[in-house]
Design an enzyme around this catalytic site. Sequence first.
Site, PDB file in Angstrom:
ATOM      1  N   ASP B 126       0.823  -1.205   0.000  1.00 30.68           N
ATOM      2  CA  ASP B 126       0.000   0.000   0.000  1.00 30.68           C
ATOM      3  C   ASP B 126       0.859   1.258   0.000  1.00 30.68           C
ATOM      4  O   ASP B 126       1.386   1.656   1.048  1.00 30.68           O
ATOM      5  CB  ASP B 126      -0.924  -0.019   1.217  1.00 30.68           C
ATOM      6  CG  ASP B 126      -2.059   0.980   1.081  1.00 30.68           C
ATOM      7  OD1 ASP B 126      -1.997   1.830   0.171  1.00 30.68           O
ATOM      8  OD2 ASP B 126      -2.999   0.919   1.880  1.00 30.68           O
ATOM      9  N   ASP B 331      -1.569   5.317  -6.122  1.00 25.70           N
ATOM     10  CA  ASP B 331      -1.841   4.551  -4.911  1.00 25.70           C
ATOM     11  C   ASP B 331      -2.009   3.077  -5.277  1.00 25.70           C
ATOM     12  O   ASP B 331      -2.927   2.719  -6.009  1.00 25.70           O
ATOM     13  CB  ASP B 331      -3.113   5.105  -4.254  1.00 25.70           C
ATOM     14  CG  ASP B 331      -3.428   4.440  -2.931  1.00 25.70           C
ATOM     15  OD1 ASP B 331      -2.732   3.493  -2.553  1.00 25.70           O
ATOM     16  OD2 ASP B 331      -4.377   4.886  -2.263  1.00 25.70           O
TER      17      ASP B 331
END
Lengths: 31, 423
Positions: B126, B331
């Site tokens: 992440d 992201d």
Amino acid sequence: SFLLGNVQQRGHEVHYDVAGRRLGFGPGNCS
Amino acid sequence: ASANDNNLSHSYTVSVTSLLPPTVCNRTRTALPQGLGKASLDVVSKHGPCSKLNQGKSPSLEETLRRDQQRLYSKYSGRLQKAVPDNLKKTKAFTFPAKIESVSADEYYTVVAIGKPKQYVSLLLDTGSDVTWTQCKPCIHCFQQRDPLFDPSKSKTFSKIPCNSTTCKKLRGLFPSDDNCNSRECHFNIAYVDGSGNSGFWATDRMTIQEANIKGYFTRYPFLLGCIRNSSGDKSGASGIMGLDRSPVSIITKTKISYFSYCLPSPYGSRGYITFGKRNTVKTKFIKYTPIITTPEQSEYYDITLTGISVGGKKLPFSTSYFTKLSTEIDSGAVITRLPSPMYAALRSAFRKRMKKYKRAKGAGDILDTCYDLRAYETVVVPKITIHFLGGVDLELDVRGTLVVASVSQVCLGFAVYPSDTN
């Protein structure tokens, strides 16, 4: 805002040059 | 004929069945990038056939989208919190829950070894998260994970951060805790008014990536690990998260990793990789770089500058000044790419125009509204979408990076509107 999610990153190398403050896209296929 | 050739170079012609997610794990690939100063790990799609986390089950597209939307809202909420005065943050209205830990739209994970001797845990990648954390033994109330729980008592290199330490004071500044400080443990306690949350303590340990070790003593601070003891979230079989953003507590900052790269597999049946350390110069000449913007309020994320989007070789009509006002972030934890409403409308319109011969299908959830029923076709012609970034960097999307597929009867444009409702 614009958010680039992981679906659109599939198949490309994504490079995080954290020290150099730049982000790169390379050839993909994960091979 | 020339016009036709031009159109073909700006589109993909693919068999409809090739768009479907594979059911068999394809492990064929050349060796992972390795060498002096770098180390690589496999990256696997959580819901794909190579996954050991999903037990053969995958959530529906609607469920994946719902989780992705929740993740976006909670992240947006977190970003917003930093921009408002403290007195407003304390109001009940402002602290209404953002259930971060119930949101698990992250798609890709890697397996790392923590401690000495090594204990293996599956962590979701992440770049939009800060802390690296895993559930630890004993876990009073934890969500189900496929790996054995990390047992700190079996690691010779594990050490708790004492509450009276400077590091703990800094961490408690970033992650406020209501718990009393006891000398042995530095607690964090992220609680929400609906009763969900995460609690545990901060620790340091060693993380091993293949043959290369990221050891605490190589860093300004030891490798920081959030050890979860109590969680009401769900990570769909994963053990935790590898936080890769640029905040002071991420693995990137803590271990002084100055360069990393990953490849998220497509089609997502095969394996990808994440490499820590710089690639060799022969390879890097094929990489096109765009600057990461550094402003105080955006510094923990990887913010870049969008300069345009093309559909079928034609750039959407937006002025340069429009893009200068945009905040653009990459992201790995978010699934669907989000655009401002006007830009999404233009993208959708251009895409629909080029896909008008195909039968439309119902949308997926409330998020994807441009879907097609391709059951009547063997092949489909899909316009290429290219995203342009500052510095002349063009990201030409893979066809599987353009479409999101629930079934042959519901193949959707994989873009959505970035929600503008801050409430």
